[in-house]
Design a protein around this motif. Structure first.
Motif, short mmCIF file in Angstrom:
data_model
loop_
_atom_site.label_atom_id
_atom_site.label_comp_id
_atom_site.label_asym_id
_atom_site.label_seq_id
_atom_site.Cartn_x
_atom_site.Cartn_y
_atom_site.Cartn_z
N THR A 24 0.84 -1.19 0.00
CA THR A 24 0.00 0.00 0.00
C THR A 24 0.88 1.23 0.00
OG1 THR A 24 -1.88 1.10 1.06
CG2 THR A 24 -0.24 0.14 2.51
N TYR A 26 -0.64 4.46 0.65
CA TYR A 26 -1.26 5.45 1.52
C TYR A 26 -1.92 4.79 2.72
CZ TYR A 26 -0.71 8.69 -2.35
OH TYR A 26 -0.19 9.48 -3.34
N ARG A 42 -6.50 1.23 -0.05
CA ARG A 42 -6.28 0.52 -1.31
C ARG A 42 -6.92 1.33 -2.44
NH1 ARG A 42 -3.18 -2.33 1.58
NH2 ARG A 42 -3.92 -4.17 2.64
N LYS A 43 -6.10 1.93 -3.26
CA LYS A 43 -6.62 2.71 -4.38
C LYS A 43 -7.37 1.82 -5.35
CE LYS A 43 -2.69 4.76 -5.36
NZ LYS A 43 -1.70 5.62 -6.01
#
Length: 77
Positions: A24, A26, A42-43
């Motif tokens: 991850t 971010y 999780r983008k």
């Protein structure tokens, strides 16, 4: 485990911690009862939602209309 805050207010997480949560870039950060809580963001989740909306052939306007309806009615039918 200990992690040290640098003079530039940076924190390095131990490798065992980042391995445990998976890849991850971010983290969502919040303070709760004097503790700092880091939650991996999780983008890919947003991409998955967009893919699902496309598969359902929902437009952005459809989504905004649904949000407006839910806010107006409290989600009640």
């Amino acid at each position: 485990m200990l992690a040290k805050v640098t003079s530039k207010n940076r924190l390095t997480l131990p490798k065992s911690v980042t391995n445990a949560v998976g890849p991850t870039e971010y983290f969502e950060v919040e303070v709760r009862k004097g503790q700092i809580i880091l939650t991996p963001v999780r983008k890919l989740r947003a991409a998955a939602v967009r893919t699902k909306l496309a598969a359902l052939e929902l437009s952005e306007q459809d989504v905004w209309a649904a949000v407006a309806w839910a806010r107006k009615s409290g989600g009640k039918k």
